[in-house]
Design a protein around this motif. Structure first.
Motif, PDB file in Angstrom:
ATOM      1  N   ALA C  89       0.992  -1.069   0.181  1.00 22.24           N
ATOM      2  CA  ALA C  89      -0.014  -0.044   0.070  1.00 22.24           C
ATOM      3  C   ALA C  89       0.719   1.387  -0.043  1.00 22.24           C
ATOM      4  O   ALA C  89       0.385   2.003  -0.748  1.00 22.24           O
ATOM      5  N   ARG C  90       2.003   1.242   0.996  1.00 23.42           N
ATOM      6  CA  ARG C  90       2.863   2.412   0.926  1.00 23.42           C
ATOM      7  C   ARG C  90       3.535   2.564  -0.618  1.00 23.42           C
ATOM      8  O   ARG C  90       3.982   3.867  -0.707  1.00 23.42           O
ATOM      9  N   CYS C  91       3.662   1.419  -1.253  1.00 24.09           N
ATOM     10  CA  CYS C  91       4.550   1.862  -2.622  1.00 24.09           C
ATOM     11  C   CYS C  91       3.472   2.224  -3.681  1.00 24.09           C
ATOM     12  O   CYS C  91       3.901   2.750  -4.619  1.00 24.09           O
ATOM     13  N   ILE C  92       2.062   2.420  -3.450  1.00 20.09           N
ATOM     14  CA  ILE C  92       1.302   2.687  -4.507  1.00 20.09           C
ATOM     15  C   ILE C  92       1.018   4.218  -4.346  1.00 20.09           C
ATOM     16  O   ILE C  92       0.992   4.974  -3.220  1.00 20.09           O
ATOM     17  N   SER C  93       1.497   4.976  -5.342  1.00 21.92           N
ATOM     18  CA  SER C  93       1.380   6.345  -5.459  1.00 21.92           C
ATOM     19  C   SER C  93      -0.095   6.825  -5.118  1.00 21.92           C
ATOM     20  O   SER C  93      -0.893   6.400  -5.571  1.00 21.92           O
ATOM     21  N   ARG C  94      -0.234   7.951  -4.411  1.00 24.01           N
ATOM     22  CA  ARG C  94      -1.560   8.398  -4.054  1.00 24.01           C
ATOM     23  C   ARG C  94      -2.281   9.402  -5.307  1.00 24.01           C
ATOM     24  O   ARG C  94      -3.256   9.495  -5.130  1.00 24.01           O
ATOM     25  N   SER C  95      -1.325   9.888  -5.883  1.00 26.39           N
ATOM     26  CA  SER C  95      -2.105  10.867  -6.934  1.00 26.39           C
ATOM     27  C   SER C  95      -1.742  10.548  -8.296  1.00 26.39           C
ATOM     28  O   SER C  95      -2.156  11.363  -9.551  1.00 26.39           O
ATOM     29  N   SER C  96      -1.042   9.408  -8.628  1.00 26.00           N
ATOM     30  CA  SER C  96      -0.964   8.926 -10.107  1.00 26.00           C
ATOM     31  C   SER C  96      -2.313   9.057 -10.569  1.00 26.00           C
ATOM     32  O   SER C  96      -3.166   8.203 -10.113  1.00 26.00           O
ATOM     33  N   THR C  99      -3.168   5.082 -10.538  1.00 25.77           N
ATOM     34  CA  THR C  99      -3.579   4.429  -9.354  1.00 25.77           C
ATOM     35  C   THR C  99      -4.796   3.850  -9.227  1.00 25.77           C
ATOM     36  O   THR C  99      -4.839   2.837  -8.771  1.00 25.77           O
ATOM     37  N   PRO C 100      -5.922   4.357  -9.843  1.00 26.81           N
ATOM     38  CA  PRO C 100      -7.033   3.743  -9.871  1.00 26.81           C
ATOM     39  C   PRO C 100      -7.048   2.140 -10.617  1.00 26.81           C
ATOM     40  O   PRO C 100      -7.288   1.235 -10.150  1.00 26.81           O
ATOM     41  N   PHE C 101      -6.319   2.030 -11.616  1.00 29.90           N
ATOM     42  CA  PHE C 101      -5.840   1.015 -12.501  1.00 29.90           C
ATOM     43  C   PHE C 101      -5.066   0.053 -11.530  1.00 29.90           C
ATOM     44  O   PHE C 101      -5.449  -1.285 -11.487  1.00 29.90           O
ATOM     45  N   VAL C 102      -4.202   0.565 -10.740  1.00 31.00           N
ATOM     46  CA  VAL C 102      -3.470  -0.510 -10.043  1.00 31.00           C
ATOM     47  C   VAL C 102      -4.312  -1.130  -8.876  1.00 31.00           C
ATOM     48  O   VAL C 102      -4.085  -2.486  -8.794  1.00 31.00           O
ATOM     49  N   LEU C 103      -5.240  -0.332  -8.523  1.00 32.28           N
ATOM     50  CA  LEU C 103      -5.960  -0.963  -7.312  1.00 32.28           C
ATOM     51  C   LEU C 103      -6.953  -1.776  -8.094  1.00 32.28           C
ATOM     52  O   LEU C 103      -7.152  -2.975  -7.232  1.00 32.28           O
ATOM     53  N   VAL C 104      -7.344  -1.690  -9.078  1.00 30.79           N
ATOM     54  CA  VAL C 104      -8.367  -2.473  -9.676  1.00 30.79           C
ATOM     55  C   VAL C 104      -7.681  -3.978  -9.992  1.00 30.79           C
ATOM     56  O   VAL C 104      -8.290  -5.070  -9.431  1.00 30.79           O
ATOM     57  N   LEU C 105      -6.435  -3.830 -10.482  1.00 30.91           N
ATOM     58  CA  LEU C 105      -5.438  -5.002 -10.821  1.00 30.91           C
ATOM     59  C   LEU C 105      -5.270  -5.723  -9.377  1.00 30.91           C
ATOM     60  O   LEU C 105      -5.408  -7.021  -9.614  1.00 30.91           O
ATOM     61  N   HIS C 163      -4.029 -14.607  -2.464  1.00 28.13           N
ATOM     62  CA  HIS C 163      -5.421 -14.508  -2.627  1.00 28.13           C
ATOM     63  C   HIS C 163      -5.905 -13.399  -1.789  1.00 28.13           C
ATOM     64  O   HIS C 163      -6.764 -12.519  -2.124  1.00 28.13           O
ATOM     65  N   TRP C 164      -5.561 -13.165  -0.419  1.00 31.15           N
ATOM     66  CA  TRP C 164      -5.986 -12.171   0.427  1.00 31.15           C
ATOM     67  C   TRP C 164      -5.038 -10.952   0.723  1.00 31.15           C
ATOM     68  O   TRP C 164      -5.665  -9.863   1.149  1.00 31.15           O
ATOM     69  N   THR C 165      -3.848 -10.810   0.413  1.00 33.99           N
ATOM     70  CA  THR C 165      -3.245  -9.718   0.655  1.00 33.99           C
ATOM     71  C   THR C 165      -3.765  -8.575   0.068  1.00 33.99           C
ATOM     72  O   THR C 165      -3.511  -7.491   0.745  1.00 33.99           O
ATOM     73  N   SER C 166      -4.227  -8.631  -1.205  1.00 32.71           N
ATOM     74  CA  SER C 166      -4.862  -7.598  -1.551  1.00 32.71           C
ATOM     75  C   SER C 166      -5.884  -6.751  -0.923  1.00 32.71           C
ATOM     76  O   SER C 166      -6.158  -5.569  -0.873  1.00 32.71           O
ATOM     77  N   PHE C 173      -4.318   1.199   2.080  1.00 37.83           N
ATOM     78  CA  PHE C 173      -4.287   2.301   1.186  1.00 37.83           C
ATOM     79  C   PHE C 173      -5.264   3.415   1.510  1.00 37.83           C
ATOM     80  O   PHE C 173      -5.004   4.466   1.401  1.00 37.83           O
ATOM     81  N   ALA C 174      -6.700   2.583   1.815  1.00 39.50           N
ATOM     82  CA  ALA C 174      -7.532   3.685   2.348  1.00 39.50           C
ATOM     83  C   ALA C 174      -7.128   4.592   3.354  1.00 39.50           C
ATOM     84  O   ALA C 174      -7.309   5.663   3.630  1.00 39.50           O
ATOM     85  N   GLY C 175      -6.601   3.728   4.307  1.00 37.07           N
ATOM     86  CA  GLY C 175      -6.247   4.389   5.509  1.00 37.07           C
ATOM     87  C   GLY C 175      -5.040   5.372   5.476  1.00 37.07           C
ATOM     88  O   GLY C 175      -5.070   6.617   5.908  1.00 37.07           O
ATOM     89  N   LEU C 176      -4.026   4.915   4.410  1.00 36.96           N
ATOM     90  CA  LEU C 176      -3.042   5.918   4.324  1.00 36.96           C
ATOM     91  C   LEU C 176      -3.464   7.228   3.453  1.00 36.96           C
ATOM     92  O   LEU C 176      -3.085   8.452   3.840  1.00 36.96           O
TER      93      LEU C 176
END
Lengths: 347, 317, 287
Positions: C89-96, C99-105, C163-166, C173-176
């Motif tokens: 979650a920390r590695c995902i950029s918050r403003s790119s 981002t939405p694409f990465v989250l869906v993936l 299966h479940w780490t996502s 990610f939501a928390g961050l």
């Protein structure tokens, strides 16, 4: 000596077309309190981030004393900041919050604690040192946040971003008083950013009025109020702001649609006449206006006094008036005025 | 004519009785948590009163099929996915009014509110002031007879509040609505109100024309509520005096009996037009309001004068 | 919030929910409780046996083993998934704009049906044709999850992590994202290190969201059934037989309805107890 000097600083956000800050120069005296005053969108936040080093200017120089910090990042600038709401490390107690910036700069635990205690005493929060920050009131928390900003003795500049926002209205002046006291005692340079004229005029020894990424005027609170160099400064400072009417100078008089309002020795031509609410009065003749409302703000000697709202040519004007003012046609005469051309004051 | 008939907001609260003047602005002035928002919710029908009845033209408001009351709250509530035009027309959409009629009406209202150029924008593209105008437009489109505005300007910048207050007054008076406007700021009351109702602890303290309430407050509380900043207290055992900040003078007034006092200055505030000197008289915190920008030394005593005629005396309990 | 006038007709609005809860939860559970105190020989022959089945179940060695295995499994996946989830979650950029694409993936594994997950990994880890198994064998590491208990465990844990780490990632990610940026600015001015920012700003702000993540993962992992059944069938031996599978063997395979019911009730109470303990000891201590 200027503690902070900006010369020709510009900044453009990546991907945007216009400059957020354009060719801006500013001198802040050592150990002074300086306010940046402007509406939202004036570029205040960008200025804050340029000063703290969270943003680096696209061109121009920023000097702290003799040190050029234009390319120095935030952590190395010795700048501290107080934010709109108390930003504290949530799981630490007050003391741990206070020593945190010191320990990150290589202080020994004992020395850091001694310094933190000193600052806490200055702010009157020494009795809550052991308390967790979540147990404090908003007022106390903001004091702790101020303490964290002031704890490093080598701090070159303290930035204050509307620090009274989250405090109850009736306590604001107390916090501001404390801020000014510690500023005087510790002799730090402070830059105070706000949209509130009362905050700026009360806190700072010098005020810069910002608009559209520029500084329109810098001066003492008295100067910016009494001698606005720019129409916007006159409008923004004072409550209500200055009135403006399109006019022309002809045959030694300021005229609006031909009516002479005041004599002047200024060059002939189009201009804007500016006057504050208490520089004008309602009268049987003069500038024709329509009274649309009256807002008393006091009763003095049995007579209501306040601000009359007027309309002239679709423009809203405000004039200080006495008595029971009824809606209807009337006239305005000027006791005092200023002339502006292309926004700048000429007389 | 809207009337409160012995309304109590919660169990144990005092009954509220008031007849709101038709086609006029009534400002309900009270501190935070004094019950203003609850009163708004009761009038709007979002909450039932604990007891009592709301009457509109002598008929219970509850008997109306569609309550003829619109509400605007302090947070700017709009439909985020709808344009300004659709937002304003939303009460008509709910009634199934035809598109063309809706559009005409929305444009009409937008013109009055100065939103004409923004009809096709979305709320998130607007400034706070514009968003609140859209919310007010929506309330107007409802065509209700009673409009309740619950601190509508509190979340706006100071300069914007000044401008919008005047604009709003003109608009509301022109619409001929019965308006109930709550605020914590007496300046709003002076600027907008035909009538002002003072509220404290879920009860009404006093009502009347703003100047009358200012001149003849019935109690210390009423004097304090109708004063910006709040009144200074001067107690002499039997009675307590309330002195408005603008009636404390830095020079000795020539006429009538005067009281001379020492103020230990704590802070001097100014907005350019007025200066507010905070300090202590004895152990009471005082505020002095003077015109213009005035200097005073902090932590020094300052001689101030009050005319006896300006002291509002109340029995102390 | 505020005392409001009561309208007794409002109770009717609640009735549908009462029915749904009764039929989906309470009635089946009571049936099981009923079975658990009887010896059922066939549909018409049953005896009341009191708490005998419970006593038997509590003395059952194989049940104890399954229980310990279960705890170990839940503990292992939590230890891996929660830190890994925060890290990702920390590695995902918050403003790119990606981002939405990465989250869906990232959410894709969450959408895969449980038995499909089992099948995927069964094939993936096979020593002869599976990408993972064959690759390991090619590297000279003997990998066979059908024979070696450790390998079976590794495969199971990997599968659960995949299966479940996502889920943890999305929650973290939501928390961050909810941390106001000024905290980071303040930390930058204080000269805080990346680790200090994590320790003193991110972790405290993530606390409540992580507690929910841990609770969800704990409950879910305690109930795991389909995936190990498809992947290892509980083997080799009984080394990957968890509580639910043991129960199914008892109830469906051997038709020991009474003991199975008693065991179900115990199982249910254990999960309830663990979650309650977690809740009272950690979640409700939130200030």
């Amino acid at each position: 000596m200027a503690a902070i000097e900006l010369s020709g600083v510009s900044f453009r956000y990546p991907g945007s077309t216009g400059e957020a800050i354009e060719n801006l120069s500013l001198n802040v005296d050592d150990k002074a309190t300086h306010a940046l005053l402007g509406a939202s969108g004036a570029g205040k936040t960008t200025m804050l981030n340029l000063l703290s080093g969270l943003l680096l200017p696209t061109s121009g120089r920023i000097l702290f004393g003799d040190r050029d910090v234009s390319a120095v990042p935030a952590a190395k600038r010795n700048v501290a900041q107080v934010f709109q709401f108390p930003v504290l490390y949530p799981r630490m107690n007050v003391l741990e919050n206070l020593v945190f910036p010191l320990c990150n700069n290589g202080w020994k635990k004992l020395d850091a604690a001694a310094r933190a205690l000193e600052i806490a005493k200055e702010l009157g929060i020494e009795i809550v040192l052991e308390a967790n920050v979540s147990a404090l009131t908003l007022f106390e928390r903001q004091l702790v946040a101020i303490g964290r900003a002031l704890v490093r003795p080598d701090v070159a500049l303290v930035l204050l971003d509307e620090p009274l926002t989250s405090v109850q209205p009736e306590l604001k002046w107390r916090l501001r008083r404390t801020l000014r006291k510690v500023q005087a005692d510790l002799g730090v340079t402070m830059i105070y950013v706000t949209h509130d004229q009362t905050e700026a005029l009360t806190f700072a020894s010098a005020v810069s009025v910002m608009h559209g990424g520029h500084i329109l005027q810098t001066g003492s609170p008295m100067e910016v109020h009494d001698h606005p160099e720019h129409e916007y400064v006159g409008f923004f400072i004072g409550s209500p702001g200055m009135n403006f009417v399109k006019a022309e100078v002809k045959r030694g008089a300021v005229r609006v649609n031909g009516t002479a309002l005041a004599s002047t020795d200024h060059a002939e031509g189009e201009c804007t006449v500016g006057f504050r609410a208490d520089w004008a009065m309602l009268a049987p003749d003069g500038l024709p206006v329509e009274i649309t409302g009256f807002r008393p703000d006091a009763v003095q000697n049995g007579m209501p006094v306040g601000i009359a709202s007027l309309k002239h040519d679709g423009n809203r004007l405000h004039v200080r008036a006495e008595g029971l003012i009824a809606p209807g046609p009337s006239h305005v005469q000027l006791k005092h005025h200023m002339l502006f051309r292309e926004g700048r004051r000429v007389a | 004519m809207l009337a409160l008939d012995a309304i109590t907001l919660r169990a144990g609260d005092p009954p509220l009785n008031h007849v709101f003047t038709d086609a006029a602005i009534t400002v309900v002035l009270g501190a935070n948590r004094s019950g203003k928002t609850l009163l708004c919710r009761v009038i709007a029908g979002l909450t039932s009163p604990h007891s009592g009845e709301l009457l509109l033209d002598d008929a219970p408001l509850a008997s109306y099929l569609e309550r003829p009351v619109a509400l605007v709250t302090q947070s700017f509530v709009n439909y985020p996915a709808w344009t300004v035009a659709d937002n304003i027309a939303s009460p008509l959409t709910a009634r199934g009014v035809a598109r063309s009629v809706r559009d005409t009406k929305a444009r009409d209202i937008a013109r009055k509110l100065g939103l004409e150029a923004l009809l096709h924008r979305y709320p998130h593209e607007l400034s706070g002031g514009q968003q609140q105008r859209v919310a007010i437009g929506r309330a107007l489109a409802k065509g209700a007879r009673v409009l309740v505005l619950d601190e509508p300007l509190v979340n706006l910048d100071y300069k914007l509040r000044e401008a919008l207050r005047e604009e709003l007054r003109g608009l509301l008076v022109a619409e001929g609505l019965t308006v109930i406007y709550t605020t914590t700021d007496p300046v709003d009351a002076f600027a907008m109100a035909h009538d002002v109702v003072l509220m404290e602890d879920h009860g009404f303290v006093q009502s009347g024309a703003p100047l009358d309430v200012y001149r003849q407050p019935k109690s210390f509380t009423a004097a304090a509520l109708m004063s910006e900043p709040t009144v200074n207290a001067l107690s002499d055992g039997k009675t307590v005096g309330a002195i408005r900040p603008e009636h404390v003078r830095l020079t000795r007034p020539g006429d009538g009996a005067v009281k001379e006092l020492q103020l230990l200055v704590e802070e001097v505030e100014t907005n350019g037009t007025h200066t507010f000197i905070h300090g202590l008289v004895g152990r009471d915190g005082w505020i002095v309001k003077v015109e213009g920008m005035v200097r005073a030394e902090i932590d020094r005593p300052l001689q101030v004068w009050v005319r006896e005629a300006d002291i509002l005396r109340f029995e102390s309990h | 919030m505020l005392p409001e006038q009561h309208n007794n007709r409002a109770w009717f609005a609640v009735l549908p929910v009462v029915f749904i809860v009764a039929f989906s939860g309470v009635v089946p559970l009571m049936t099981v409780v009923n079975y658990s105190v009887q010896d059922i020989l066939d549909v018409n022959t049953r005896f009341f046996v009191g708490f005998d089945w419970y006593r038997d179940a509590l003395r059952d060695e194989r049940l104890h083993e399954a229980f310990l295995r279960q705890l170990m499994f839940s503990f292992t996946v939590l230890i891996v998934e929660v830190p890994l989830g925060i890290l990702v979650a920390r590695c995902i950029s918050r403003s790119s704009r990606w981002t939405p694409f990465v989250l869906v993936l990232l959410a894709v594994p969450l959408l895969v049906p449980l038995n499909v997950v089992g099948t995927i990994w069964q094939i993936f880890a096979r020593g002869d044709i599976g990408l993972l198994g064959a690759a390991l064998n090619g590297l000279g590491i003997e990998f066979n999850y059908t024979q070696v208990p450790l390998h079976a465990w590794i495969t199971l844990v990997l599968m659960d992590v995949w299966h479940w780490t996502s889920l943890v990632v999305l929650l973290a990610f939501a928390g961050l994202s909810a941390i106001p940026p000024v905290y980071y600015q303040a930390a930058a001015l204080d000269g805080a290190s990346r680790w200090q920012i994590f320790r003193h700003i991110e972790l405290p702000h993530l606390r409540s969201v992580l507690l929910i993540a841990v609770l969800l993962r704990l409950m879910d992992s305690l109930m795991i059934y389909t995936e190990p059944l498809v992947l290892t069938g509980g083997g080799p031996g009984n080394t990957t037989t968890f509580l639910s599978q043991y129960l199914a063997t008892m109830a469906v395979g051997q038709f020991d309805l009474g003991p199975a019911a008693a065991f179900s009730v115990i199982y249910f109470l254990v999960i309830l107890l663990l979650c309650w303990l977690f809740h009272t000891m950690v979640v409700s201590r939130e200030p």
